[in-house]
Design an enzyme around this catalytic site. Sequence first.
Site, short mmCIF file in Angstrom:
data_model
loop_
_atom_site.label_atom_id
_atom_site.label_comp_id
_atom_site.label_asym_id
_atom_site.label_seq_id
_atom_site.Cartn_x
_atom_site.Cartn_y
_atom_site.Cartn_z
N ASP A 1 0.64 -1.24 0.07
CA ASP A 1 -0.05 0.07 0.11
C ASP A 1 0.81 1.05 0.07
O ASP A 1 1.56 1.56 1.04
CB ASP A 1 -0.82 0.11 1.54
CG ASP A 1 -1.99 -1.00 1.03
OD1 ASP A 1 -2.65 -1.11 0.19
OD2 ASP A 1 -2.09 -1.98 2.00
N MET B 1 1.28 5.17 -0.16
CA MET B 1 0.34 6.34 0.09
C MET B 1 1.41 7.46 0.19
O MET B 1 2.37 7.53 0.90
CB MET B 1 -0.26 5.94 1.41
CG MET B 1 -1.27 5.01 1.67
SD MET B 1 -2.09 4.71 3.26
CE MET B 1 -2.78 3.04 2.90
N MET C 1 -1.83 4.58 -3.71
CA MET C 1 -2.65 5.60 -3.34
C MET C 1 -2.06 6.88 -3.40
O MET C 1 -1.92 7.71 -2.39
CB MET C 1 -3.33 5.38 -2.03
CG MET C 1 -4.15 4.24 -2.22
SD MET C 1 -4.20 3.18 -0.49
CE MET C 1 -3.07 2.07 -0.84
N MET D 1 -12.66 -1.48 -2.73
CA MET D 1 -12.15 -1.25 -1.30
C MET D 1 -13.48 -1.29 -0.55
O MET D 1 -14.43 -0.81 -0.73
CB MET D 1 -11.79 0.23 -1.33
CG MET D 1 -10.58 0.51 -2.23
SD MET D 1 -9.06 -0.43 -1.75
CE MET D 1 -8.77 0.22 -0.08
C1 DX5 Z 1 -6.38 0.64 3.38
C2 DX5 Z 1 -5.40 -0.64 3.59
C3 DX5 Z 1 -5.97 -1.77 4.56
C4 DX5 Z 1 -5.06 -2.89 4.73
C5 DX5 Z 1 -5.83 -4.04 5.33
O1 DX5 Z 1 -5.87 1.38 2.57
O2 DX5 Z 1 -5.10 -1.08 2.25
O3 DX5 Z 1 -7.11 -2.08 4.07
O4 DX5 Z 1 -4.38 -3.26 3.77
O5 DX5 Z 1 -5.80 -4.14 6.55
P1 DX5 Z 1 -6.90 -4.19 7.44
O6 DX5 Z 1 -7.19 -5.79 7.61
O7 DX5 Z 1 -6.53 -3.60 8.89
O8 DX5 Z 1 -8.07 -3.37 7.05
ZN ZN Z 2 -4.40 -2.03 -0.52
#
Ligand code: DX5
Ligand code: ZN
Length: 233
Positions: free
Chosen positions: A35, A37, A68, A137
């Site tokens: 991820d 960001m 992101m 999402m």
């Molecule tokens: C949000 C992230 C989270 C993560 C998943 O942007 O992408 O969704 O990977 O972790 P949990 O299980 O804590 O939602």
């Molecule tokens: Zn993700």
Amino acid sequence: MTVKLCASVMCMDFSQLGREIAELERAGVDELHFDIMDGAFVPNITMGFEAIRAARKVTKLPFTAHLMIVQPERYIHRFAEEGCKTITIHAESTRHPHRAIQQIRDSGAAPGLALGPATPLYTANFLVGQLQKILVMAVEPGFVGQRAIPDISVRIEKVKQLVTDRSVHVAIGVDGNVSAENVDELVRAGASFLVLGTSSIFNQPVRPGVALRSFRDRINNATAGLTNRCPIG
Ligand code: DX5
Ligand code: ZN
């Protein structure tokens, strides 16, 4: 039926990155999910190329870069160069999503489109033919440990319908709050890959590898007989 399990690197213990990746690989994880960001597209900052490079030193698992960041087209080639097999963008992060997706294809990576909880699903209508994955999402992107939106399964079903109507091979995944409580309905709704974070395998009473194995068993039991498979690796 095969459901691919992708571990969220953001949720790992960064001081133990190599150990956690090796443990999850032994436990049979299918992919690592990064991820990325930038503090602008989402109100959080995570990691960049160095983390991907560090992880690459200890595993040959496929990597996904979930971008992101604003104007992802500035960095697509860099993530491809780092060996990310899939690069996923949010349609709202660029003025020209079709062009950005083409850029991902040109880089040799598989293009994915992430749909936020409130992103109109028709956003995917004219992009789906160019995609290999759609990432639905279940939470607003940005943070771990959030609660899934209540109608997440309905959204997955609608995305599946969109994909089926167009007769394209696009894998549908879910990111955010995937847990033992909701995984059965997510998979039944049409998900063929899942991003696993703090709600499923990290911050649990058992080690991530142990949690992943029992998560896999649970999915196998719940989905025996279902036919939706992940069409691509
Ligand atoms: C949000 C992230 C989270 C993560 C998943 O942007 O992408 O969704 O990977 O972790 P949990 O299980 O804590 O939602
Ligand atoms: Zn993700």
